[in-house]
Design an enzyme around this catalytic site. Sequence first.
Site, PDB file in Angstrom:
ATOM      1  N   SER A  48       0.827  -1.139   0.025  1.00 18.49           N
ATOM      2  CA  SER A  48       0.205   0.098  -0.046  1.00 18.49           C
ATOM      3  C   SER A  48       0.898   1.282  -0.012  1.00 18.49           C
ATOM      4  O   SER A  48       0.329   2.360  -0.255  1.00 18.49           O
ATOM      5  CB  SER A  48      -0.990   0.103   1.332  1.00 18.49           C
ATOM      6  OG  SER A  48      -0.173   0.097   2.452  1.00 18.49           O
ATOM      7  N   TYR A  49       2.134   1.217   0.125  1.00 23.98           N
ATOM      8  CA  TYR A  49       2.946   2.356   0.258  1.00 23.98           C
ATOM      9  C   TYR A  49       2.954   3.167  -1.243  1.00 23.98           C
ATOM     10  O   TYR A  49       3.176   2.351  -2.107  1.00 23.98           O
ATOM     11  CB  TYR A  49       4.521   2.273   0.503  1.00 23.98           C
ATOM     12  CG  TYR A  49       4.515   1.668   2.019  1.00 23.98           C
ATOM     13  CD1 TYR A  49       3.395   1.942   3.006  1.00 23.98           C
ATOM     14  CD2 TYR A  49       5.846   1.378   2.697  1.00 23.98           C
ATOM     15  CE1 TYR A  49       3.630   1.401   4.409  1.00 23.98           C
ATOM     16  CE2 TYR A  49       5.891   0.731   3.895  1.00 23.98           C
ATOM     17  CZ  TYR A  49       5.006   0.704   4.575  1.00 23.98           C
ATOM     18  OH  TYR A  49       5.036   0.535   5.919  1.00 23.98           O
ATOM     19  N   SER A  50       2.369   4.208  -1.117  1.00 29.51           N
ATOM     20  CA  SER A  50       2.152   4.777  -2.356  1.00 29.51           C
ATOM     21  C   SER A  50       1.826   4.136  -3.485  1.00 29.51           C
ATOM     22  O   SER A  50       2.082   4.349  -4.666  1.00 29.51           O
ATOM     23  CB  SER A  50       3.722   5.585  -2.804  1.00 29.51           C
ATOM     24  OG  SER A  50       4.214   6.438  -1.845  1.00 29.51           O
TER      25      SER A  50
END
Length: 324
Positions: free
Chosen positions: A60-62
Amino acid sequence: MKTVRLGQTDLQVSRLCLGCMTYGDPVRGNHAWTLPEESSRPLIRQALEAGINFFDTANSYSDGSSEEILGRALKDFARRDDVVVATKVYFPLSNLSQGLSRQNILQSIDDSLTRLGMEHVDLLQIHRWDYNTPIEETLQALDEVVRQGKARYIGASSMHAAQFAQALQLQQQNGWARFVSMQDQYNLIQREEENEMHPLCQREGVAVLPWSPLARGKLTRPWDETTARSVSDNVMEKLYTGSEENDAAIAQRLAAVADDKGVTRAQVALAWLLHKPVVTAPIIGASREQQFAELVKALEVELSAEEIAELEMAYQPHAATGFE
């Protein structure tokens, strides 16, 4: 850099883990402060040159771009067998709903491997507890991922100790792949994990990988000082409100110990964590080369029993945060 065993696995990891939330396309996801690829790559290379072999990211990071940036950098700068790569599943992406259903886990690991450009990750972690999916479904799907060879081991992150104990028991009863690590919030101003989670991890041989070891930067600077990230960080308010007076007192003691030793606050705060036997590798973040070099020097800082007592003396019970 010294390495240690990750729990009861055969993985040897550096005493510091580079967290890759900072590296990602600023246009994707909900963190406008992340660094684009051209700014991220030198820092990942600097980490490798400093001896860090442990890298933590999340799907889910960026919106997945953190995994893409990390994967391309490691392919260019390191041999796959020389690094330990961890990612996570739970939070939603543009093409994936939130949760730990079997469908989400199986799709997520395939998507993560594509973005990373790898055949497997060393550690797949559940990012949070999913209250909408039976834990048995989640654990069986994770076991399937390990049996397929797509993840060598599995880990967990911020949840209640009773939940973690339940999961470990179910894994043992059913012969499923067992959680080998716990990534939890742990720092000088948030120590509630010492009460139940860390004793459980010690009993079960589970590695502890603290996230936010510097309280999202609050332990690195004068207490009332702000940064561009702290002003725009919508997570900060959820984690560190309601205990400001006590936290400021702890930060004041941290500053005094750092001044006496001639080192920085960040180095002392990290050294305090590294002195805890339950801690395997704090997860650090760095957005500048100078900042990264400073954090690595924390490995050289020795704290006396008196200094540790001084750092811990002011702490009062806090509300446990970081489970959302």
